[in-house]
Design an enzyme around this catalytic site. Sequence first.
Site, PDB file in Angstrom:
ATOM      1  N   LYS A  42      14.644  -5.249   8.456  1.00 25.19           N
ATOM      2  CA  LYS A  42      14.602  -4.239   9.517  1.00 25.19           C
ATOM      3  C   LYS A  42      15.789  -4.345  10.473  1.00 25.19           C
ATOM      4  O   LYS A  42      16.215  -3.350  11.053  1.00 25.19           O
ATOM      5  CB  LYS A  42      13.288  -4.341  10.295  1.00 25.19           C
ATOM      6  CG  LYS A  42      12.083  -3.799   9.526  1.00 25.19           C
ATOM      7  CD  LYS A  42      10.831  -3.790  10.371  1.00 25.19           C
ATOM      8  CE  LYS A  42       9.656  -3.219   9.607  1.00 25.19           C
ATOM      9  NZ  LYS A  42       8.430  -3.123  10.394  1.00 25.19           N
ATOM     10  N   GLY A  96       3.418 -12.059  20.415  1.00 25.36           N
ATOM     11  CA  GLY A  96       4.475 -12.077  19.400  1.00 25.36           C
ATOM     12  C   GLY A  96       5.755 -11.495  19.963  1.00 25.36           C
ATOM     13  O   GLY A  96       5.727 -10.748  20.962  1.00 25.36           O
ATOM     14  N   LEU A 116       0.827  -1.214   0.000  1.00 25.44           N
ATOM     15  CA  LEU A 116       0.000   0.000   0.000  1.00 25.44           C
ATOM     16  C   LEU A 116       0.864   1.269   0.000  1.00 25.44           C
ATOM     17  O   LEU A 116       0.370   2.354  -0.294  1.00 25.44           O
ATOM     18  CB  LEU A 116      -0.891   0.042   1.253  1.00 25.44           C
ATOM     19  CG  LEU A 116      -1.868  -1.105   1.510  1.00 25.44           C
ATOM     20  CD1 LEU A 116      -2.743  -0.786   2.719  1.00 25.44           C
ATOM     21  CD2 LEU A 116      -2.732  -1.367   0.296  1.00 25.44           C
ATOM     22  N   SER A 117       2.136   1.153   0.361  1.00 23.09           N
ATOM     23  CA  SER A 117       2.969   2.346   0.588  1.00 23.09           C
ATOM     24  C   SER A 117       3.090   3.263  -0.625  1.00 23.09           C
ATOM     25  O   SER A 117       3.021   4.491  -0.464  1.00 23.09           O
ATOM     26  CB  SER A 117       4.359   1.931   1.091  1.00 23.09           C
ATOM     27  OG  SER A 117       4.220   1.320   2.343  1.00 23.09           O
ATOM     28  N   ASP A 129       7.875   2.907  13.623  1.00 25.37           N
ATOM     29  CA  ASP A 129       6.789   1.982  14.001  1.00 25.37           C
ATOM     30  C   ASP A 129       6.351   2.231  15.442  1.00 25.37           C
ATOM     31  O   ASP A 129       5.156   2.148  15.750  1.00 25.37           O
ATOM     32  CB  ASP A 129       7.241   0.519  13.874  1.00 25.37           C
ATOM     33  CG  ASP A 129       7.199   0.011  12.439  1.00 25.37           C
ATOM     34  OD1 ASP A 129       6.461   0.598  11.620  1.00 25.37           O
ATOM     35  OD2 ASP A 129       7.905  -0.971  12.145  1.00 25.37           O
ATOM     36  N   THR A 189      11.276  -2.908   5.272  1.00 25.44           N
ATOM     37  CA  THR A 189      10.353  -3.860   5.881  1.00 25.44           C
ATOM     38  C   THR A 189      10.990  -5.249   5.911  1.00 25.44           C
ATOM     39  O   THR A 189      12.173  -5.406   5.585  1.00 25.44           O
ATOM     40  CB  THR A 189       8.978  -3.824   5.154  1.00 25.44           C
ATOM     41  OG1 THR A 189       8.051  -4.623   5.888  1.00 25.44           O
ATOM     42  CG2 THR A 189       9.057  -4.329   3.718  1.00 25.44           C
ATOM     43  N   GLY A 240       9.916  -7.984  15.336  1.00 21.47           N
ATOM     44  CA  GLY A 240      10.233  -6.557  15.279  1.00 21.47           C
ATOM     45  C   GLY A 240       9.067  -5.672  15.688  1.00 21.47           C
ATOM     46  O   GLY A 240       9.259  -4.665  16.386  1.00 21.47           O
TER      47      GLY A 240
END
Length: 305
Positions: free
Chosen positions: A78, A139, A23-24, A114, A74, A142
């Site tokens: 990262k 989780g 989407l970026s 983020d 991404t 990252g």
Amino acid sequence: MNNPLRSTTLRFGLVGWPLSHSLSPFIHTSALEAAGLAGEYQLFPVYPLPMGMDDLKLILSRMRGGELHGLNVTIPYKQSVMPMLDRLTGVAESIGAVNLIYMEQDRLTGDNSDAPAFLLDMQRKLGFFERTRTALILGAGGAARAAVYALLQNGWNIYVASRRVDAARQILTDLIQYRRVGSQRAAALPLEPAAIGNLAACDLVVNATPSGMYPDIHGSPWPDGIAFPPKAAFYDMVYNPPVTSMIQAVRAAGMVGTNGLGMLVEQAALSFERWTSRPAPRQVMWEAAMKSISVGIRSNLWNSD
Ligand code: NAP
């Protein structure tokens, strides 16, 4: 030092693998247009290391040379990009992950947007502004690191639950050793019913795993057979599909849950501001994200960055 705004065309981009249907580009292209800046946002799919090493070095050298003016990073880069940069911000160093690269005083600098993007969107959507609350993060990758950092910085008590409990413990060891992160209560747990089922006092549950993300749309990180913490609100970093299986179940139980699309837009807005020194047109970026995700739904196209 590069002055990107002197260039005729601003060149930004995203490095990762896979990148199809990200989407970026839609979000950033709409921002550039709204700000009246000529530019483009390209995808740089780089095959995972070690095969992608030469390509990754080449893209970074294009930034050093002023040909590119800003990069997002991404999965899976990262962490692995960090030793290839000249400088890390304190946030990126503490979290141990970079998702934003820019030139500052001729130094290739890695930052992490983020963490602030998660905090801002979570607060905006769920209304948690007071300090000293308790969160459960699911989780230990990252994204979990960014959420734990942001919440610890803001006085929250934290449980991190992960399939590999050692990874959850490592996050707390790494983050708490930094002086700028306080010493609130923090504990690591296995992501299992026996451990999670006892956390009735949680105010916030964050899904920082890909469970539930397309194509695994029936998946949920929440273990079967245990009730949700009764006072908790849920933040799912996954946004494709926009209503994940976990959020469906949360809402069916009469509780509040939201997805991570606002976090994606906010990290893009922070990147835009860093690269251009102009305020990001957030509303336009949000509308572009919503529009492109609807097109994605209609065309059955998804991505994970
Ligand atoms: P990552 O570094 O690969 O970490 C993934 C974590 O999730 C690991 O701890 C992994 O555990 C765990 N996990 C994977 N599959 C699982 C499952 N089925 N059940 C339970 N745990 C599972 O990935 P990441 O960068 O942290 O990203 C995590 C998610 O957040 C992705 O979906 C990503 O798209 C999303 N995200 C969203 C935004 C946003 O802006 N909204 C930003 C960043 C990330 P193991 O080690 O045991 O495999």
